[in-house]
Design a protein around this motif. Structure first.
Motif, PDB file in Angstrom:
ATOM      1  N   LYS A 568       0.767  -1.096   0.219  1.00 15.85           N
ATOM      2  CA  LYS A 568       0.091  -0.042   0.013  1.00 15.85           C
ATOM      3  C   LYS A 568       0.951   1.255   0.051  1.00 15.85           C
ATOM      4  O   LYS A 568       0.513   2.351  -0.554  1.00 15.85           O
ATOM      5  N   ASP A 571       2.435   1.622  -3.419  1.00 10.48           N
ATOM      6  CA  ASP A 571       1.492   1.926  -4.457  1.00 10.48           C
ATOM      7  C   ASP A 571       1.072   3.562  -4.309  1.00 10.48           C
ATOM      8  O   ASP A 571       0.914   4.400  -5.271  1.00 10.48           O
ATOM      9  N   GLU A 671      -4.730   8.643   0.237  1.00  9.70           N
ATOM     10  CA  GLU A 671      -4.149   8.909  -1.034  1.00  9.70           C
ATOM     11  C   GLU A 671      -3.983  10.429  -1.644  1.00  9.70           C
ATOM     12  O   GLU A 671      -3.365  10.436  -2.673  1.00  9.70           O
TER      13      GLU A 671
END
Length: 828
Positions: A568, A571, A671
């Motif tokens: 995670k 990414d 994000e």
């Protein structure tokens, strides 16, 4: 400072040799809050002469020389018999904007005063009592209070402060943006593991920028203090134990113009090599050639772009202590460094080596340094030796020709092997006993200019060796004007915690406003940390995509490189690293602007609304160039951020939501961080790449943010080959210009090319123009005389077609750009 965690204060005193400085520190600590000058008779004017453009005034106790530096800047140098002076370190030798022939300094004399006018800045010299005040456009700007003072132990200046005046400056401190009310030590000093408070750090600057639009610079490298209304609320006092008794006043009608006038005096930062804007692999530190190769392989396997690899002190020693000064490869750990660097270079990766100015008496080069007369001396004229954390050491005297020649000879050998850039560490210097004798003076006289002179040595020799090559010089400490030597500072050994992330915007903004536009942080934090904090790490690297240098760096017990963390984390951070590469046209253009005008890459919000003094206090958000507004997330478990706005309309970069007014509340998840785009802005991007060597604008995307409040807007991209020094002045560049003009029924776009081009420039470009906030499918699109047809699906979009995205309310237009000038019209 390469220190292990959990040192006690007593161990720090012993290991870092602070005992040698203790008497000086104690003496400073017991001084009164504001050391008053010895009472002097009132200074009075006696006579003056005008020598070329210099105004030389004789007073009752000193000679005062006013030297015009440009139409908005004056140097004022007080000289008193018996008071030692040092040369100017801050002033550039060659000013780029000398006084114009039609605006030479004008002098008029009356019975009470002399009026000395440069055009934008005027000095009124009152005769009795002697004092100088400064005007801009006929209005009061700044005035001496007592002015110059000097006694046996101190020298300096006193100025009046206006009631509502705010003061930014002093370099790296964690105090808030307005430093008025603080008393700032001027002694570059490491602050290991700092967080949300620091009055004294690696890179101090004896200069302030006022909300009244002047910069006041004290061109004095000695140990001292700036008292910004702390002891007397309406008095700014500079004091130093020695050094040059001069100051420089710079004026400007706007803050950007003020910065431009300032860097005209202190020197502009040359454009770095393009690879400096890519991703760096860095840690404390890579211990072997095999580890270097494995790390690079990991970046490739995980699909992370990479442009540089930084080697910390293990390249010359197997452990931390006892090797500093070797500055030669540890052949056991690095058996083939030349081949290693050649392989890295073949893969588009540049090698950067750490170097320090300390030569241990146990190092392989000690005898050579002594024989070459390269080291600073003790009071008996022998090489000065002292103990600090890394061992018993001497310090290279970068102020002497012998010291510089010996030091550069080492760099030259490494450069010939394939080293692409230099990292100068511990250059405050971290330990610098007061009884150290340098060629130009004692340690306390020149301490703050040590890193400056070190950077100049590297820059001058790099340019002499290859004038067409852009050096890369990263250093921890310097002096006003160090930017003209290409110095790229960072914010030191910050703690790896949320408290370490919080002050990073403030630190970079403060430095950028006074010439150091490339100030950046060790992304992820450097010091300490018991275990990996994924959220903190991601937030820091997200912020890094919108700061001048992208360099995660830390102590190795927690990997600083994103490629070694969980999926995670990889990414999310991969997308931000790639975004940074896609934004290269934008970021490189910011760097070009900095090289021309001194405008920092990170800019405070008050640049957008100069009449709103409250914006000067904002240390949580900033402008990235002209068109982005960024607010890093600096607290854990954050799902919404309150962002102060400078006015106007802004679009969320991630979802096109619109914001206006004085503030906005922006939703975030792991994000995203708040990144806004100005209405009317053009944001240029290019496709993904493995490193900057693959950069090309042959396929160029332009995102245009349409809004009725921005009837006209424009932008440009600056390009050159990324390596040639002074490419712009040599005409080896291209500017891609674009503009949009909105009417009630259409938007007309204009595209144009400037410049003679450069090696590798595309002969034509494939452009995808994306018009955001477009409410319906257009009635017609024309590129020049050619009509562009709409297609129904995104996958049908090809050259000279357009597609309207109903859900996103965005129009995509693809067309070829080969002509010097080209127009495109979108009709509603």
């Amino acid at each position: 400072m390469k220190e292990r965690k959990n040192h006690k204060p007593t161990r720090l005193l012993k290991k870092f040799g602070l005992a040698t400085l203790l008497p000086t520190l104690l003496a400073t600590a017991v001084q009164p809050a504001l050391a008053q000058p010895t009472p002097e008779a009132a200074r009075s004017y006696q006579s003056h002469q005008l020598l070329e453009d210099k105004l030389i005034i004789t007073t009752s106790d000193s000679q005062v020389t006013l030297t015009p530096l440009n139409n908005a800047a004056l140097e004022i140098h007080y000289q008193r018999e018996g008071l030692k002076q040092l040369p100017s370190f801050a002033r550039a030798e060659k000013l780029t904007n000398q006084l114009k022939s039609d605006a030479l300094a004008q002098l008029s004399v009356s019975e009470e005063a002399l009026r000395y006018s440069l055009g934008e800045l005027t000095a009124i010299i009152h005769k009795s009592p002697f004092a100088i005040e400064y005007l801009r456009d006929g209005k009061p700007l700044l005035s001496e209070e007592h002015g110059f003072f000097a006694n046996q132990t101190m020298r300096g200046f006193r100025f009046n402060l206006a009631e509502q005046e705010k003061l930014i400056g002093g370099g790296q401190r964690v105090l808030g943006m307005d430093r008025r009310g603080h008393r700032l030590p001027l002694y570059n000093k490491a602050h290991y593991g700092y967080t949300t408070e620091s009055e004294q750090m690696y890179f101090g600057l004896p200069a302030v920028m006022s909300s009244n639009k002047y910069i006041l610079l004290f061109d004095n490298s000695a140990t001292g203090t700036m008292d910004l209304g702390a002891s007397e609320k309406d008095v700014l006092q500079f004091e130093a134990v020695a050094g040059r008794t001069s100051y420089i006043v710079v004026a400007g009608d706007t803050y950007p113009k003020l910065i431009e006038n300032y860097v005209d005096v202190t020197g502009r930062q040359p454009l770095p090599p393009r690879w400096a804007f890519g991703n760096f692999a860095s840690r404390f530190g890579y211990r072997s050639e095999q580890e270097v190769r494995d790390v690079v392989k990991k970046f490739r396997e995980e699909d992370f772009p990479l442009d540089a690899l930084v080697l910390d002190l293990y390249w010359f020693g197997a452990d931390i202590q006892g090797h500093m000064g070797n500055l030669a490869w540890d052949e056991k750990a690095f058996p083939n460094p030349v081949g290693m660097m050649a392989d890295l270079r073949e893969d588009g990766i540049n090698t950067i080596l750490v170097t320090e100015p300390f030569v241990l008496s146990t190092s392989e080069r000690w005898d050579s340094a002594v024989a070459a007369n390269a080291l600073a001396k003790n009071l008996a004229g022998q090489p000065k030796q002292f103990d600090f954390y890394f061992g018993n050491t001497g310090l290279i005297d970068v102020f002497s020709a012998d010291g510089r020649d010996w030091f550069w000879n080492i760099y030259k050998g490494l450069k010939d092997q394939g080293v692409a850039g230099w990292w100068g560490d511990l250059g405050e210097p971290e330990v610098h006993p007061s009884d150290t004798v340098h060629t130009v003076g004692m340690a306390d006289e020149i301490h703050n200019a040590y890193g400056h002179r070190w950077a100049q040595m590297l820059f001058d020799n790099e340019k002499a060796a290859n004038a067409d090559q852009r050096p890369f010089i990263m250093m921890r400490a310097g002096f006003p004007g160090s930017q003209r030597f290409g110095m790229i500072p960072w914010t030191g050994d910050v703690s790896r915690e949320w408290g370490g992330l919080k002050p990073q915007v403030e630190l970079s903004l403060q430095m950028g406003l006074l010439g150091f536009g490339y100030t950046h942080s060790d992304l992820g934090g450097f010091a300490g940390g018991e275990e990996f904090d994924r959220e903190l790490y991601i937030r820091w690297l997200q912020y890094g995509a919108f700061q001048p240098v992208y360099r995660p760096h830390a102590q190795e017990h927690i990997a600083p490189e994103p490629v070694f963390h969980d999926r995670k984390t990889r990414d999310i951070t991969r997308e931000y690293v790639k975004l940074r590469y896609r934004l290269l046209p934008y970021n490189y253009t910011l760097a070009f602007e900095n090289s021309q005008t001194g405008m920092p890459l990170m800019r405070p919000l008050f640049f957008d609304n100069e009449n709103n003094l409250a914006l000067m206090d904002n240390k949580d958000a900033y402008l990235w160039g002209n068109d982005f507004l960024v607010a890093p997330v600096t607290a854990e478990d954050t799902d919404e951020v309150a962002v102060q706005l400078p006015g106007g309309v802004w679009f969320d970069y991630w979802n096109d939501n619109q914001y206006g007014g004085d503030s906005a509340r922006i939703k975030v998840n792991l994000e995203t961080i708040p990144v806004l785009v100005r209405a009317g802005a053009f944001i240029p991007t290019v496709p993904d790449m493995r490193n900057t060597r693959e950069y090309s604008s042959r396929d160029l995307r332009l995102d245009y943010y349409a809004h009725e409040s921005a009837a006209q807007s424009s932008g440009y991209v600056y390009e050159d080959d990324g390596v040639t020094a002074d490419a712009f002045s040599k005409g080896q560049y291209q500017k891609l210009r674009f503009a949009g003009e909105r009417s009630e029924t259409s938007i007309q776009f204009k595209f144009g090319l400037e410049g003679d081009g450069y090696t590798g420039a595309p002969e034509s470009r494939n452009v995808e123009l994306v018009v955001h906030n477009w409410q319906q499918a257009p009635a017609g699109i024309n590129a020049g005389s050619q009509r562009i047809n709409l297609v129904k699906k995104e996958n049908q979009l090809t050259e000279n077609t357009a597609w309207y995205d109903k859900r996103a309310k965005a129009l995509h237009v693809k067309f070829g750009w080969a002509e010097k000038n080209q127009n495109l019209t979108v009709t509603q």
